[in-house]
Design an enzyme around this catalytic site. Structure first.
Site, PDB file in Angstrom:
ATOM      1  N   SER A  70       0.832  -1.202   0.000  1.00  0.00           N
ATOM      2  CA  SER A  70       0.000   0.000   0.000  1.00  0.00           C
ATOM      3  C   SER A  70       0.870   1.256   0.000  1.00  0.00           C
ATOM      4  O   SER A  70       1.984   1.246   0.513  1.00  0.00           O
ATOM      5  CB  SER A  70      -0.905   0.021   1.240  1.00  0.00           C
ATOM      6  OG  SER A  70      -1.664  -1.154   1.315  1.00  0.00           O
TER       7      SER A  70
HETATM    8  N1  SAH Z   1      -0.553  -4.579   4.315  1.00  0.00           N
HETATM    9  C1  SAH Z   1       0.109  -4.935   3.077  1.00  0.00           C
HETATM   10  C2  SAH Z   1      -0.809  -4.728   1.898  1.00  0.00           C
HETATM   11  C3  SAH Z   1      -0.828  -5.903   0.989  1.00  0.00           C
HETATM   12  S1  SAH Z   1      -2.061  -5.868  -0.283  1.00  0.00           S
HETATM   13  C4  SAH Z   1       1.418  -4.205   2.942  1.00  0.00           C
HETATM   14  O1  SAH Z   1       1.813  -3.463   3.851  1.00  0.00           O
HETATM   15  O2  SAH Z   1       2.097  -4.408   1.965  1.00  0.00           O
HETATM   16  C5  SAH Z   1      -3.361  -6.779   0.473  1.00  0.00           C
HETATM   17  C6  SAH Z   1      -3.091  -8.199   0.812  1.00  0.00           C
HETATM   18  O3  SAH Z   1      -4.327  -8.764   1.264  1.00  0.00           O
HETATM   19  C7  SAH Z   1      -2.632  -9.098  -0.322  1.00  0.00           C
HETATM   20  O4  SAH Z   1      -1.405  -9.682   0.009  1.00  0.00           O
HETATM   21  C8  SAH Z   1      -3.747 -10.155  -0.448  1.00  0.00           C
HETATM   22  O5  SAH Z   1      -3.271 -11.432  -0.771  1.00  0.00           O
HETATM   23  C9  SAH Z   1      -4.329 -10.137   0.948  1.00  0.00           C
HETATM   24  N2  SAH Z   1      -5.681 -10.667   1.070  1.00  0.00           N
HETATM   25  C10 SAH Z   1      -6.739 -10.565   0.205  1.00  0.00           C
HETATM   26  N3  SAH Z   1      -7.808 -11.214   0.692  1.00  0.00           N
HETATM   27  C11 SAH Z   1      -7.434 -11.758   1.886  1.00  0.00           C
HETATM   28  C12 SAH Z   1      -8.093 -12.554   2.868  1.00  0.00           C
HETATM   29  N4  SAH Z   1      -9.373 -12.951   2.734  1.00  0.00           N
HETATM   30  N5  SAH Z   1      -7.404 -12.924   3.964  1.00  0.00           N
HETATM   31  C13 SAH Z   1      -6.109 -12.558   4.139  1.00  0.00           C
HETATM   32  N6  SAH Z   1      -5.428 -11.808   3.245  1.00  0.00           N
HETATM   33  C14 SAH Z   1      -6.083 -11.407   2.137  1.00  0.00           C
END
Ligand code: SAH
Length: 220
Positions: A70
């Protein structure tokens, strides 16, 4: 590959991070504790070396498996909102660990942090990164976060890094009274939403338009 975690120079130095924090301040982030945590966590260490020089731009960057880290502004904004809950927060759940950047920042601000990720391969890479950073108050789990994390519930705070069409009931159920949920909600048009749990129920506020990857069900 993991980017250099050393002092760095040029585009990955602490001065570059300081400039990023200045930009966040100008963009309206006021919580000094959040800004300090952002200053302390080397964002370039969470992306591949090939794009590490872009780590301090206020933009989302690819982290593999079709997912993104993000943008710094939205990480700062969501954690600032979380900290404005009605009671002090001790135990926090992050849904969507991704590369672990936001989780590392949360672990500087809250005593006990749980973070769940549905993509196993992504989580394994993140696990070794977090291990090498010696962060001890952060637990990572491979599971579908739309179901929350029953074994550690209730949580004082829940922060979701992927957008569901509607707020999952499990996350509402696993929020402690006095606790706060910060979550993007929607499909093409997403709204950053804050939900507070009170003795008698829940209240909801819409904060601003956002763009997140979708929250998907099931783990892989
Ligand atoms: N907080 C992260 C953002 C990653 S993007 C950072 O600092 O980089 C969002 C993430 O949510 C992705 O890796 C995706 O695989 C995950 N995601 C999507 N649906 C999900 C679910 N139901 N449970 C857990 N993770 C999920």
């Amino acid at each position: 590959m993991i980017g250099s975690l050393g002092k760095g120079n040029g585009m990955t130095s602490e001065r570059t991070r300081q400039r990023m924090v200045e930009r966040l301040r100008q963009a309206g982030i006021l919580d000094e504790a959040v800004l300090n945590a952002i200053l302390a966590v080397p964002r370039h260490g969470f992306v591949d070396e090939a794009i590490a020089s872009r780590a301090y731009e206020d933009t989302a960057l690819p982290i593999g498996h079709g997912q993104t880290i993000s943008a710094p502004y939205i990480v700062a904004r969501m954690i600032e909102l979380l900290r404005q809950a009605n009671s002090p927060l001790t135990k926090v759940l992050e849904v969507g660990t991704g590369c672990g950047y936001q989780a590392a920042i949360l672990s500087k601000l809250f005593k006990e942090v749980y973070s769940v990720e549905r993509i196993g391969q992504l989580l394994e890479k993140t696990r070794s990164r977090i291990w090498s950073m010696r962060i001890h108050n952060l637990r990572l789990m491979h599971t579908d976060g739309s179901l929350g994390l029953t074994e550690a519930a209730p949580f004082d705070g829940i922060i979701v890094a992927a957008a569901p069409q509607t707020i999952p009931q499990s996350l509402l159920d696993q929020l402690a009274v006095g606790g706060r949920l910060v979550i993007p909600v929607g499909g093409n048009k997403q709204q950053l939403t804050v939900v507070d749990r009170h003795e008698g129920g829940y209240s909801q506020q819409i904060i601003e338009a956002v763009k997140f990857v979708p929250l998907r069900e099931g783990s892989i």
